[in-house]
Design an enzyme around this catalytic site. Structure first.
Site, PDB file in Angstrom:
ATOM      1  N   LYS A   1       5.594  34.805  16.921  1.00 24.56           N
ATOM      2  CA  LYS A   1       6.190  34.448  18.210  1.00 24.56           C
ATOM      3  C   LYS A   1       5.335  34.940  19.383  1.00 24.56           C
ATOM      4  CE  LYS A   1      10.209  36.243  18.820  1.00 24.56           C
ATOM      5  NZ  LYS A   1       9.871  37.415  19.671  1.00 24.56           N
TER       6      LYS A   1
ATOM      7  N   LYS B   1       6.702  47.676  11.256  1.00 23.29           N
ATOM      8  CA  LYS B   1       6.671  46.385  11.948  1.00 23.29           C
ATOM      9  C   LYS B   1       5.296  46.076  12.539  1.00 23.29           C
ATOM     10  CE  LYS B   1       8.975  43.839  15.682  1.00 23.29           C
ATOM     11  NZ  LYS B   1       7.862  43.737  16.625  1.00 23.29           N
TER      12      LYS B   1
ATOM     13  N   ARG C   1       7.080  42.107  26.426  1.00 24.50           N
ATOM     14  CA  ARG C   1       7.624  43.462  26.362  1.00 24.50           C
ATOM     15  C   ARG C   1       6.531  44.447  25.965  1.00 24.50           C
ATOM     16  NH1 ARG C   1      11.924  42.974  21.925  1.00 24.50           N
ATOM     17  NH2 ARG C   1      10.437  41.417  21.242  1.00 24.50           N
TER      18      ARG C   1
ATOM     19  N   THR D   1       2.208  35.864  19.303  1.00 27.61           N
ATOM     20  CA  THR D   1       0.919  35.183  19.210  1.00 27.61           C
ATOM     21  C   THR D   1       0.999  33.803  19.851  1.00 27.61           C
ATOM     22  OG1 THR D   1       0.430  36.377  17.161  1.00 27.61           O
ATOM     23  CG2 THR D   1      -0.857  34.397  17.590  1.00 27.61           C
TER      24      THR D   1
ATOM     25  N   PHE E   1      -0.902  27.503   8.783  1.00 23.28           N
ATOM     26  CA  PHE E   1      -1.523  28.357   7.767  1.00 23.28           C
ATOM     27  C   PHE E   1      -2.395  27.483   6.862  1.00 23.28           C
ATOM     28  CE2 PHE E   1       1.509  31.387   9.191  1.00 23.28           C
ATOM     29  CZ  PHE E   1       1.085  32.634   8.752  1.00 23.28           C
TER      30      PHE E   1
ATOM     31  N   TRP F   1      -3.809  31.380  16.627  1.00 25.96           N
ATOM     32  CA  TRP F   1      -4.263  32.604  15.944  1.00 25.96           C
ATOM     33  C   TRP F   1      -5.760  32.510  15.628  1.00 25.96           C
ATOM     34  CZ3 TRP F   1      -6.155  33.905  11.020  1.00 25.96           C
ATOM     35  CH2 TRP F   1      -6.106  35.259  10.700  1.00 25.96           C
TER      36      TRP F   1
ATOM     37  N   ALA G   1      15.698  43.939  20.323  1.00 22.37           N
ATOM     38  CA  ALA G   1      16.610  42.790  20.385  1.00 22.37           C
ATOM     39  C   ALA G   1      17.725  42.861  19.355  1.00 22.37           C
ATOM     40  CB  ALA G   1      15.829  41.492  20.200  1.00 22.37           C
TER      41      ALA G   1
ATOM     42  N   PHE H   1      12.960  38.632  18.220  1.00 22.67           N
ATOM     43  CA  PHE H   1      13.520  38.066  16.987  1.00 22.67           C
ATOM     44  C   PHE H   1      13.937  36.596  17.166  1.00 22.67           C
ATOM     45  CE2 PHE H   1      14.462  42.736  16.355  1.00 22.67           C
ATOM     46  CZ  PHE H   1      13.402  42.937  15.502  1.00 22.67           C
TER      47      PHE H   1
END
Length: 557
Positions: free
Chosen positions: A72, A106, A95, A74, A382, A410, A274, A302
């Site tokens: 998200k 994480k 954030r 990224t 991917f 990415w 969140a 999230f």
């Protein structure tokens, strides 16, 4: 071999932050420098630009997160760079990462690959000290509270009904439940206490919801720290703490300016969780960005059931924001995971599982649309994705009237986000946005919780424990019931059971407790087993982090 995030970040050709500021009309006097590549933006900037028309506001959200990863942040960074590449003056607003997850499991929150904000190592570590200032303010209030008990307790505070906890920006399960004041009369009044992680502190939520310094001070004064023997709430103002707390936050309230790998301006400010708090960057950062740029790309933590719901119902309500478009991020791998495929088998094509897991994306699209905001889906690409899998997602989204864009930010940075940028511009210009919150704050506490559970999670209803019932009754008697609801819930499922993936049905949400964040201005509803102080995993990320003799940082993502 693909370089690690930290290797890519350390090779970045950053421009001096004064130059980044000039791109968006900031002068040298508008910035307070924290070295060559970081600065705080003066609050006077917003006052100066207050009458200027706002740019377009874009929210980036996602499906419920999985072990497969969605990307998200990224996507947020890559989209902002893509918009700049096609000539749109854009700021990304994010954030600040918490040190706890950075050293836990994480990881950081600065994007990934060639779609990152930099200096990544600083942003993921101490940055400009905002979270440290929040920690200090939180613990000053705790110290003043315990000192009040020690010095005769003139406010008649019941030590058994103190609700204010200390905090630390670290995952440390041993501090969840402690006893303070041991060691004799001179060392305080013995009582049970505990620590939350700093990003779960109400002060973090307040910093992120305040419109200016005066609003910050008013909100801090209203924080409830406990109750008297007569059941009356005790506030920070009654402890005469408001002025000192505001002073400690005088710099932390100023938004931070950095840049992306491609020198797109990035405002990074505030970091509430969140799944515990409201999960959005600061109101001040977003509002300032809207005055400085044509497009502001922001995110909420999230999945859309948590971050986006709180962004719309809490942040946008308080700040008067009207989002123009929403991007929902998903991957074929994550959708297969929601369809029951284990992480080790996600590289293999599985159309049946993908179709089953698509229900999660479908529900999140439905959720965003309930707020009157148009949607585009970004699929993080991917190498293992097959044409059949991507085609299936596109066809199913088309049936819902939603465009799908393959995002390759990415690997390609802004270049990989140009197509997404064009789709987002078209959404913003379509005039489809007609934002409205989901519920009226004047409804009863239970009604508001029921609306979120049924409309956003897809639950059949809500069960309230006797403890939650008592707390709700108490807040209603105190006249503290007409506030938005902030649900603390697992991020992994639409339900309050992290094992129920995809689009579960036939479930109820159990509300275990309700707390008041009177300063932040919302009621915190706790469901499931949500920890406000996380613990470290068996092998913490910290075990692999180091700095070498040449100052090269290793292991930090």
């Amino acid at each position: 071999m693909m370089k690690t995030d930290i290797q890519i970040a350390q090779e970045a050709k950053m421009r001096p932050i004064l130059e980044i500021g000039k791109q968006i009309g900031l002068e040298e006097d508008d910035l307070e420098l924290y070295g060559k590549y970081k600065a705080k933006i003066s609050l006077d900037v917003y006052k100066r630009l207050e009458d200027k028309a706002d740019g377009k506001l874009i929210l980036v959200t996602a499906i419920n997160p999985t072990a497969a990863g969605e990307g998200k942040t990224t996507t947020n960074v890559g989209l902002s760079m893509g918009l700049n590449k096609i000539g749109k003056k854009t700021i990304t607003a994010l954030r600040e990462p918490s040190l706890g997850p950075s050293f836990g499991v994480k990881g950081g929150a600065a994007g990934g690959g060639y779609a990152q904000v930099v200096p990544m190592d600083d942003i993921n570590l101490h940055f400009t000290g905002d979270i440290h200032a929040i920690t200090t303010a939180n613990n000053l209030l705790a110290a003043l509270l315990d000192n009040h008990l020690q010095q005769g307790n003139p406010l008649n505070i019941d030590p058994r009904r103190i609700t204010w906890k200390r905090c630390l920006d670290m995952n440390d399960r041993a501090l969840r439940n402690i006893v303070v004041g041991l060691g004799g009369r001179t060392n305080g009044v013995p009582r049970e206490d505990g620590f939350d992680i700093s990003v779960a502190s109400e002060i973090m939520a307040i910093l992120c919801l305040a419109n200016d310094l005066d609003d910050l001070k008013k909100r801090l004064s209203k924080m409830i720290v406990g109750y008297t023997y007569d059941n009356e709430p005790v506030t920070a103002d009654l402890l005469k703490a408001t002025g000192a707390l505001t002073l400690l936050l005088k710099d932390a309230i100023k938004p931070n300016l950095v840049q992306t790998l491609e020198n797109t301006p990035a405002i990074i400010h505030g970091g509430p969780f969140a799944n515990i708090a409201h999960g959005c960057n600061s109101v001040m950062a977003t509002k300032m960005g809207l005055k400085l740029a044509d497009y502001v790309v922001t995110e909420a933590g999230f999945g859309a059931d948590l971050g986006a719901e709180k962004f719309f119902n809490i942040k946008c309500r308080f700040a008067g924001l009207k989002p123009d478009a929403t991007v929902i991020v998903a991957t074929a791998r994550a959708l297969k995971n929601h369809g029951g495929v284990k992480k080790a088998e996600l590289n293999h094509e599985n159309l049946e599982a993908l179709e089953k897991g698509f229900g999660n994306l479908e529900k999140q699209i439905e959720n965003v649309r309930k707020f009157g905001v148009p949607v585009v889906v970004a699929i993080n690409k991917f190498p293992t994705d097959t044409q059949e899998e991507l085609k299936l997602i596109e066809e199913k989204c088309a049936k819902l009237g939603v465009n799908v864009v393959l995002s390759d930010v990415w690997a390609k940075g802004g270049e990989g986000g140009i197509e997404l940028a064009k789709k987002v511009i078209a959404l913003c210009e379509s005039g489809e946005a007609d934002f409205k919150p989901l519920y009226d704050v004047k409804l009863s506490i239970k009604e508001k919780i029921q609306i979120i559970a049924k409309e956003i999670y897809g639950a059949d209803g809500v069960d309230f424990t006797s403890k939650a019932e008592k707390e709700i009754e108490k807040y209603e008697k105190l006249g503290l019931d007409q506030m938005p609801i902030c649900v603390a819930k697992t991020q992994y499922s639409l339900s309050d059971n992290p094992k129920l993936l995809g689009k579960p049905a036939g479930f109820k949400i159990t509300v275990k407790n309700v707390r008041i964040s009177a300063g932040a201005g919302f009621l915190l509803v706790l469901t499931g087993d949500i920890m406000t102080m996380p613990g470290l995993p068996k092998v913490p990320a910290a075990n692999h982090i180091d700095i070498l003799d040449n100052s090269e940082i290793v292991g930090l993502f």
